[in-house]
Motif scaffolding. Sequence first.
Motif, PDB file in Angstrom:
ATOM      1  N   GLU A  69       0.844  -1.183   0.000  1.00 43.50           N
ATOM      2  CA  GLU A  69       0.000   0.000   0.000  1.00 43.50           C
ATOM      3  C   GLU A  69       0.890   1.247   0.000  1.00 43.50           C
ATOM      4  O   GLU A  69       1.995   1.227   0.546  1.00 43.50           O
ATOM      5  CB  GLU A  69      -0.898   0.004   1.237  1.00 43.50           C
ATOM      6  CG  GLU A  69      -1.909  -1.123   1.274  1.00 43.50           C
ATOM      7  CD  GLU A  69      -2.939  -1.023   0.154  1.00 43.50           C
ATOM      8  OE1 GLU A  69      -3.213   0.121  -0.285  1.00 43.50           O
ATOM      9  OE2 GLU A  69      -3.453  -2.064  -0.271  1.00 43.50           O
ATOM     10  N   PRO A  70       0.449   2.344  -0.601  1.00 45.60           N
ATOM     11  CA  PRO A  70       1.293   3.555  -0.638  1.00 45.60           C
ATOM     12  C   PRO A  70       1.741   4.008   0.745  1.00 45.60           C
ATOM     13  O   PRO A  70       2.872   4.481   0.929  1.00 45.60           O
ATOM     14  CB  PRO A  70       0.372   4.590  -1.295  1.00 45.60           C
ATOM     15  CG  PRO A  70      -0.582   3.785  -2.125  1.00 45.60           C
ATOM     16  CD  PRO A  70      -0.805   2.516  -1.357  1.00 45.60           C
ATOM     17  N   GLU A  71       0.872   3.841   1.740  1.00 45.23           N
ATOM     18  CA  GLU A  71       1.207   4.276   3.093  1.00 45.23           C
ATOM     19  C   GLU A  71       2.377   3.492   3.697  1.00 45.23           C
ATOM     20  O   GLU A  71       3.013   3.946   4.651  1.00 45.23           O
ATOM     21  CB  GLU A  71      -0.011   4.138   4.013  1.00 45.23           C
ATOM     22  CG  GLU A  71      -1.177   5.058   3.672  1.00 45.23           C
ATOM     23  CD  GLU A  71      -1.989   4.556   2.476  1.00 45.23           C
ATOM     24  OE1 GLU A  71      -2.817   5.328   1.959  1.00 45.23           O
ATOM     25  OE2 GLU A  71      -1.793   3.383   2.072  1.00 45.23           O
ATOM     26  N   GLU A  72       2.649   2.326   3.134  1.00 47.95           N
ATOM     27  CA  GLU A  72       3.739   1.500   3.648  1.00 47.95           C
ATOM     28  C   GLU A  72       5.079   2.213   3.542  1.00 47.95           C
ATOM     29  O   GLU A  72       6.005   1.964   4.325  1.00 47.95           O
ATOM     30  CB  GLU A  72       3.800   0.170   2.884  1.00 47.95           C
ATOM     31  CG  GLU A  72       4.831  -0.815   3.392  1.00 47.95           C
ATOM     32  CD  GLU A  72       4.552  -1.286   4.806  1.00 47.95           C
ATOM     33  OE1 GLU A  72       5.476  -1.224   5.639  1.00 47.95           O
ATOM     34  OE2 GLU A  72       3.404  -1.696   5.088  1.00 47.95           O
ATOM     35  N   ALA A  73       5.189   3.125   2.578  1.00 49.53           N
ATOM     36  CA  ALA A  73       6.448   3.860   2.391  1.00 49.53           C
ATOM     37  C   ALA A  73       6.788   4.721   3.598  1.00 49.53           C
ATOM     38  O   ALA A  73       7.949   5.122   3.772  1.00 49.53           O
ATOM     39  CB  ALA A  73       6.375   4.722   1.138  1.00 49.53           C
ATOM     40  N   LEU A  74       5.792   5.031   4.447  1.00 46.66           N
ATOM     41  CA  LEU A  74       6.022   5.898   5.585  1.00 46.66           C
ATOM     42  C   LEU A  74       6.335   5.128   6.868  1.00 46.66           C
ATOM     43  O   LEU A  74       6.692   5.738   7.877  1.00 46.66           O
ATOM     44  CB  LEU A  74       4.788   6.777   5.821  1.00 46.66           C
ATOM     45  CG  LEU A  74       4.366   7.671   4.648  1.00 46.66           C
ATOM     46  CD1 LEU A  74       3.093   8.430   5.000  1.00 46.66           C
ATOM     47  CD2 LEU A  74       5.491   8.627   4.275  1.00 46.66           C
ATOM     48  N   THR A  75       6.203   3.810   6.836  1.00 49.65           N
ATOM     49  CA  THR A  75       6.450   3.022   8.039  1.00 49.65           C
ATOM     50  C   THR A  75       7.928   2.659   8.150  1.00 49.65           C
ATOM     51  O   THR A  75       8.648   2.586   7.157  1.00 49.65           O
ATOM     52  CB  THR A  75       5.613   1.730   8.047  1.00 49.65           C
ATOM     53  OG1 THR A  75       6.050   0.883   6.979  1.00 49.65           O
ATOM     54  CG2 THR A  75       4.139   2.042   7.870  1.00 49.65           C
ATOM     55  N   ASP A  76       8.375   2.435   9.364  1.00 51.18           N
ATOM     56  CA  ASP A  76       9.759   2.026   9.642  1.00 51.18           C
ATOM     57  C   ASP A  76      10.782   3.039   9.142  1.00 51.18           C
ATOM     58  O   ASP A  76      11.921   2.683   8.810  1.00 51.18           O
ATOM     59  CB  ASP A  76      10.064   0.652   9.021  1.00 51.18           C
ATOM     60  CG  ASP A  76       9.195  -0.440   9.605  1.00 51.18           C
ATOM     61  OD1 ASP A  76       8.814  -0.309  10.779  1.00 51.18           O
ATOM     62  OD2 ASP A  76       8.892  -1.409   8.889  1.00 51.18           O
ATOM     63  N   VAL A  77      10.371   4.286   9.041  1.00 51.63           N
ATOM     64  CA  VAL A  77      11.302   5.342   8.648  1.00 51.63           C
ATOM     65  C   VAL A  77      11.855   6.033   9.889  1.00 51.63           C
ATOM     66  O   VAL A  77      13.062   6.212  10.040  1.00 51.63           O
ATOM     67  CB  VAL A  77      10.610   6.368   7.728  1.00 51.63           C
ATOM     68  CG1 VAL A  77      11.589   7.496   7.362  1.00 51.63           C
ATOM     69  CG2 VAL A  77      10.108   5.688   6.449  1.00 51.63           C
TER      70      VAL A  77
END
Length: 357
Positions: free
Chosen positions: A328-336
Amino acid sequence: MANKTKARTTAIPHGLTREQLLEMYHLVRLTRSLEEKLEVLFKQSKIVGGLFRSLGQEGESVASAYALRRRDDGTGDMLSPLIRNLGSMLTIGSRPVEVVRQYMAKGDSLARGKELNIHITDLQRGFIGQISPLGDLIPVMAGVALTFKQRGEDRVGMVYIGDGATSTGAFHEGVNFAAVQRLPLVVIVENNQWAYSTPSKFMTAAKAFVDKAPGYGVAGEQVDGNDMLAVYGASRRAVDRARAGEGVTLLEFMTYRRKGHAQHDAQTYVDPAEIDHWARTNDPIDRYVKTLLDNGWATADELTAIGQDIDRELDEAVAEAEQSPLPEPEEALTDVYGDGPVNAPWTRHTPPDPTLA
């Protein structure tokens, strides 16, 4: 009859059993077949990023990792591979469907689409994803091995490095630190003759990479990397030394890379006759099969059945991975950025918790 094992005239070496020999065959055959599947997917534009083959050196990856203590509860030995050590990953506990999902950047891959190929970590099963700046894995794994020693844990680390990356400062610093601290670490130099397009003779003035071992004050051994039983034997000795508190061992595996640096590399800098010679006369799987059959440790029917099982397993793995969703696009914001409490630092007095690495 073909389905019966020949009368054995030679004892199986290194304390291995016939079942273990067959398991090693399964793993090395699985490695090559999985990479062949990945190459097809790459040509179909289903792979995201590059594809790195280990054709011609699968045997040393499997046989070395097979010497480790494999567990899935975070208490086993720890391995850190390079890009061509898919066989080591499968041996320590990674599954083919996970590898295919990684290469296809699926949302349910271990890295959830953020990282590709085998840049993955699972501390429970004992593998730490590689680092692209070559050489940096050595000090990282020296640090991991240091935690084993400080906590009195009966665990060993194993780390791989290419012939070219032995020229990096991180390699020297990591090996020297591990040697001084007498850490339970096995350092494997894969001498596959090429550092991308640079031949090994331009990497060092030493006659062999194993000659560097005395300079660090550690044990060293050079091994025919395409002889799986020799690799296992040397790796077993190194792991046993590490577990006994005898410190670092530097192993040099002599092998050959029969593909370019990656799928995009046409390998025009290598004489095709040289590649053909290694394929015909010194393929690790061919040599292992001959050893199994000549000594009566396996039958042709058994090896054929293993190959058929692998083909079915890989067909199912690819089909399952293709059905997996993209991230999902929002996955790019996790674990950052970290958004939770900061864990207290490890000390030798802290109860072991492998989930807090």
